[in-house]
Design a protein around this motif. Sequence first.
Motif, short mmCIF file in Angstrom:
data_model
loop_
_atom_site.label_atom_id
_atom_site.label_comp_id
_atom_site.label_asym_id
_atom_site.label_seq_id
_atom_site.Cartn_x
_atom_site.Cartn_y
_atom_site.Cartn_z
N GLY A 156 0.27 -0.92 0.25
CA GLY A 156 -0.32 0.19 0.23
C GLY A 156 0.66 1.00 -0.02
N SER A 157 1.57 0.99 0.64
CA SER A 157 3.19 2.86 0.85
C SER A 157 3.35 2.31 -0.58
N ASP A 158 4.57 1.08 -1.52
CA ASP A 158 4.62 1.14 -2.55
C ASP A 158 3.70 2.03 -3.70
N ILE A 159 2.06 1.78 -3.42
CA ILE A 159 1.20 2.45 -4.61
C ILE A 159 1.06 3.88 -3.84
N TRP A 160 0.79 3.52 -2.63
CA TRP A 160 0.75 6.42 -2.38
C TRP A 160 1.85 6.51 -3.18
N SER A 161 3.04 5.53 -3.39
CA SER A 161 4.21 6.09 -3.17
C SER A 161 4.21 7.04 -4.84
N ARG A 162 3.25 6.08 -5.41
CA ARG A 162 2.89 5.62 -6.70
C ARG A 162 1.96 7.07 -7.44
N LEU A 163 1.30 7.38 -6.33
CA LEU A 163 0.52 8.62 -6.54
C LEU A 163 1.19 10.07 -6.09
N GLU A 164 2.29 9.78 -6.40
CA GLU A 164 2.85 11.13 -5.88
C GLU A 164 2.58 12.36 -7.12
N SER A 165 2.46 11.99 -8.61
CA SER A 165 2.31 12.90 -9.77
C SER A 165 1.45 11.67 -10.26
N PRO A 166 -0.09 12.84 -10.99
CA PRO A 166 -1.09 11.86 -12.07
C PRO A 166 -0.77 10.78 -12.45
N VAL A 167 -1.47 9.29 -12.18
CA VAL A 167 -0.60 8.45 -13.30
C VAL A 167 -2.39 7.67 -13.35
N ARG A 168 -2.53 6.88 -14.61
CA ARG A 168 -3.72 6.48 -14.86
C ARG A 168 -3.06 4.62 -14.37
N VAL A 169 -4.56 4.28 -13.74
CA VAL A 169 -4.76 3.05 -12.69
C VAL A 169 -4.10 1.68 -13.92
N SER A 170 -4.38 1.87 -15.48
CA SER A 170 -3.58 0.65 -16.23
C SER A 170 -2.19 1.15 -15.70
N GLU A 171 -1.85 2.21 -15.41
CA GLU A 171 0.00 2.13 -15.89
C GLU A 171 0.13 1.66 -14.09
N LEU A 172 0.03 2.31 -13.58
CA LEU A 172 -0.11 2.30 -12.19
C LEU A 172 0.16 0.15 -12.17
N VAL A 173 -0.98 -0.45 -12.37
CA VAL A 173 -1.28 -1.78 -12.62
C VAL A 173 -0.37 -2.63 -13.54
N ALA A 174 0.30 -1.47 -14.58
CA ALA A 174 1.66 -2.33 -15.48
C ALA A 174 2.77 -2.56 -14.43
N GLN A 175 2.48 -0.69 -13.96
CA GLN A 175 4.38 -1.42 -12.61
C GLN A 175 4.13 -2.23 -11.87
N LEU A 176 3.38 -2.49 -11.75
CA LEU A 176 3.45 -3.43 -10.10
C LEU A 176 3.18 -4.71 -10.72
N SER A 177 2.41 -5.00 -11.55
CA SER A 177 2.68 -6.25 -12.68
C SER A 177 4.20 -6.59 -13.28
N GLU A 178 5.18 -5.75 -12.96
CA GLU A 178 6.47 -6.30 -13.01
C GLU A 178 6.98 -6.16 -12.38
N GLU A 179 6.80 -6.09 -10.92
CA GLU A 179 7.40 -5.99 -9.54
C GLU A 179 7.23 -6.88 -8.42
N TYR A 180 5.51 -7.38 -9.13
CA TYR A 180 5.12 -8.11 -7.63
C TYR A 180 4.63 -10.05 -8.62
N ASP A 181 4.46 -10.77 -8.00
CA ASP A 181 4.38 -12.00 -8.95
C ASP A 181 3.27 -12.20 -8.61
N ALA A 182 2.28 -11.59 -9.08
CA ALA A 182 1.00 -12.00 -9.03
C ALA A 182 -0.13 -12.12 -10.50
#
Length: 68
Positions: A17-43
């Motif tokens: 959750g903290s990782d996600i919050w830090s990525r919201l520092e500047s505007p981001v599309r949900v699809s971009e956020l999900v793509a970034q997280l998919s690269e880093e987390y095994d799910a």
Amino acid sequence: VLMSLERSRCYGLGKIGSDIWSRLESPVRVSELVAQLSEEYDAAPGLIEKDVLDLLTQLADEGLLHVE
């Protein structure tokens, strides 16, 4: 930990959750956020998307972020 002075509440986000919050520092599309997280987390991307949407909805409901 997030704190809402208006609501006199504290929110614990945990590691991801903290990782996600830090990525919201500047505007981001949900699809971009999900793509970034998919690269880093095994799910599965679908699970990541659901979890991200759940968190963003909770944060928006508490007035901690603005969704456009």
